[in-house]
Motif scaffolding. Structure first.
Motif, mmCIF file in Angstrom:
data_model
loop_
_atom_site.group_PDB
_atom_site.id
_atom_site.type_symbol
_atom_site.label_atom_id
_atom_site.label_comp_id
_atom_site.label_asym_id
_atom_site.label_seq_id
_atom_site.Cartn_x
_atom_site.Cartn_y
_atom_site.Cartn_z
ATOM 1 N N GLY A 1 0.693 -1.431 -0.127
ATOM 2 C CA GLY A 1 -0.020 -0.136 0.117
ATOM 3 C C GLY A 1 0.876 1.270 -0.136
ATOM 4 N N ASP A 2 0.663 1.985 -1.197
ATOM 5 C CA ASP A 2 1.479 3.279 -1.153
ATOM 6 C C ASP A 2 1.678 4.205 -0.104
ATOM 7 N N GLU A 3 0.477 4.393 0.473
ATOM 8 C CA GLU A 3 0.203 5.590 1.400
ATOM 9 C C GLU A 3 1.279 5.637 2.645
ATOM 10 N N ALA A 4 1.091 4.161 3.497
ATOM 11 C CA ALA A 4 1.797 3.915 4.418
ATOM 12 C C ALA A 4 3.245 3.729 4.274
ATOM 13 N N PHE A 5 3.416 3.012 2.949
ATOM 14 C CA PHE A 5 4.767 2.778 2.556
ATOM 15 C C PHE A 5 5.610 4.081 2.371
ATOM 16 N N ARG A 6 4.995 5.054 1.969
ATOM 17 C CA ARG A 6 5.770 6.285 1.800
ATOM 18 C C ARG A 6 6.425 6.838 3.239
ATOM 19 N N GLN A 7 5.417 6.546 4.124
ATOM 20 C CA GLN A 7 5.765 7.220 5.356
ATOM 21 C C GLN A 7 7.321 6.287 6.062
ATOM 22 N N LEU A 8 6.859 4.734 5.760
ATOM 23 C CA LEU A 8 7.946 3.768 6.029
ATOM 24 C C LEU A 8 9.031 3.945 5.574
ATOM 25 N N ALA A 9 9.246 4.432 3.971
ATOM 26 C CA ALA A 9 10.292 4.947 3.374
ATOM 27 C C ALA A 9 11.211 5.780 3.571
ATOM 28 N N MET A 10 10.691 6.741 4.612
ATOM 29 C CA MET A 10 11.358 8.126 4.721
ATOM 30 C C MET A 10 12.672 7.750 4.948
ATOM 31 N N VAL A 11 13.619 8.556 4.372
ATOM 32 C CA VAL A 11 14.996 8.483 4.652
ATOM 33 C C VAL A 11 15.414 8.742 6.060
ATOM 34 N N ASP A 12 16.151 7.773 6.619
ATOM 35 C CA ASP A 12 16.593 8.102 8.160
ATOM 36 C C ASP A 12 18.097 8.590 7.900
ATOM 37 N N PRO A 13 18.348 9.770 8.571
ATOM 38 C CA PRO A 13 19.634 10.300 8.433
ATOM 39 C C PRO A 13 20.707 9.491 9.080
ATOM 40 N N LYS A 14 20.186 8.722 10.099
ATOM 41 C CA LYS A 14 21.068 7.841 10.953
ATOM 42 C C LYS A 14 21.226 6.536 10.328
ATOM 43 N N GLY A 15 20.704 6.203 9.059
ATOM 44 C CA GLY A 15 20.410 5.110 8.507
ATOM 45 C C GLY A 15 22.203 4.462 8.374
ATOM 46 N N ASN A 16 22.992 5.295 7.996
ATOM 47 C CA ASN A 16 24.553 4.704 7.493
ATOM 48 C C ASN A 16 25.139 4.415 8.866
ATOM 49 N N ASP A 17 24.900 5.333 9.923
ATOM 50 C CA ASP A 17 25.517 4.835 11.124
ATOM 51 C C ASP A 17 24.960 3.767 11.736
ATOM 52 N N LEU A 18 23.799 3.676 11.566
ATOM 53 C CA LEU A 18 22.995 2.337 12.321
ATOM 54 C C LEU A 18 23.596 1.078 11.422
ATOM 55 N N LEU A 19 23.986 1.226 10.285
ATOM 56 C CA LEU A 19 24.336 -0.093 9.549
ATOM 57 C C LEU A 19 25.805 -0.385 10.114
ATOM 58 N N ASP A 20 26.642 0.793 10.013
ATOM 59 C CA ASP A 20 28.132 0.623 10.487
ATOM 60 C C ASP A 20 28.241 -0.282 12.059
ATOM 61 N N LYS A 21 27.449 0.622 12.912
ATOM 62 C CA LYS A 21 27.034 -0.110 14.278
ATOM 63 C C LYS A 21 26.772 -1.346 14.216
ATOM 64 N N ALA A 22 25.740 -1.877 13.441
ATOM 65 C CA ALA A 22 25.438 -3.317 13.426
ATOM 66 C C ALA A 22 26.517 -4.068 13.021
#
Length: 298
Positions: free
Chosen positions: A257-278
């Motif tokens: 469903g597009d409407e909720a997915f657009r909310q889920l798919a918002m870019v997380d500025p911490k994404g890169n750091d979260l990957l490196d931490k994991a």
């Protein structure tokens, strides 16, 4: 019909570190978001595995207007067996070619201004050696089919894709929902499509109200539904609804469903750091080495 959107392709990865190097340093993609899960996905997003896993979305821009990659990592699995189902992702970026040469990442020249390379795990990527466009550099995803006419009917008549180009000599059909989106190329390999254990999944969005009708149409046409309409939760983020279909050759297709997915798919500025931490906290390789064992090969 409201416009449907091509969203992403799901790749199973066995080596998160090398995979991150390929997407970030070779292709030049950004980490859009990273999420960790303690148990398997209800819609088998991470494959048929029940344990701890992670999802990393990477792309040249937000999923609102870019086709991206979803990298799923199962902590106990070190490698997957490739089939002949995924034939490649094509993107336009001379910078990616420059990066690959600088880093010593293997490149094979297919023809003038076109190179073939591989992501860790053996997934083929085609790099068009031209300046990266202002819009999405990802041009197409190519999938193998065993009967081009049957598959074209499925994707165009049942899923509503527009046929944009046919090549009788190469036995290919190029399709998409709009001219500006990443396209889907079906390539008749004149044989059985083998998905191995590395099989991926292609995802599209549609208005949420279309999901029950899409599921009903597939039931009416006696087509396979892998996961009937279900809600998927991501801790702290939007809950989305999905239907997972399977085409005549076994390719998995997610409609969300597009409407909720657009909310889920918002870019997380911490994404890169979260990957490196994991990755830094992932001691699974050390554990297996300490116990003189190897991670499972799926």
């Amino acid at each position: 019909m409201a416009v449907r959107r091509a969203l992403h392709f799901v790749f199973k990865v066995g080596d998160r570190g090398k995979t991150a190097t390929f997407y970030r340093d070779v292709l030049g993609m950004k980490v859009l978001r990273h999420e960790e899960f303690e148990e398997g996905c209800k819609a088998s997003c991470n494959g048929p595995y029940d344990g701890k896993w992670s999802k990393t979305m990477v792309g040249f821009g937000p999923e609102d207007d870019h086709f991206v990659a979803e990298l799923t990592y199962n902590y106990g699995v070190g490698e997957y067996h490739l089939g002949n189902d995924f034939l490649g992702l094509t993107l336009q970026s001379s910078q990616a070619v420059i990066n690959a040469k600088r880093l010593g990442w293997p490149l094979t020249e297919v023809r003038e201004a076109l190179y073939l390379t591989q992501a860790p795990g053996g997934y083929p990527f085609y790099l068009v050696d031209k300046e990266q466009p202002a819009n999405d550099p990802v041009q197409k995803v190519s999938l193998a089919v065993s009967d081009l006419q049957r598959s074209s009917h499925y994707w165009s008549t049942l899923l509503g894709m527009k046929v944009m180009e046919k090549n009788e000599e190469k036995k290919t059909v190029l399709m998409g929902y709009t001219d500006t989106q990443c396209k889907l190329e079906l390539h008749d390999i004149r044989g059985t499509v083998d998905h191995g254990t590395a099989f991926g999944r292609i995802a599209f969005s549609c208005p949420r109200e279309q999901l029950p009708d899409l599921e009903a149409l597939m039931k009416k046409e006696n087509q396979k539904i892998l996961t009937p309409l279900v809600s998927l939760d991501t801790p702290g983020k939007a809950t989305v609804e999905v239907v997972i279909l399977v085409d005549p050759d076994g390719h998995e297709i997610c409609f969300v469903g597009d409407e909720a997915f657009r909310q889920l798919a918002m870019v997380d500025p911490k994404g890169n750091d979260l990957l490196d931490k994991a990755m830094a906290e992932d001691k699974s390789n050390e554990w297996f080495a300490k116990h003189n064992r190897q991670k499972a090969a799926a």
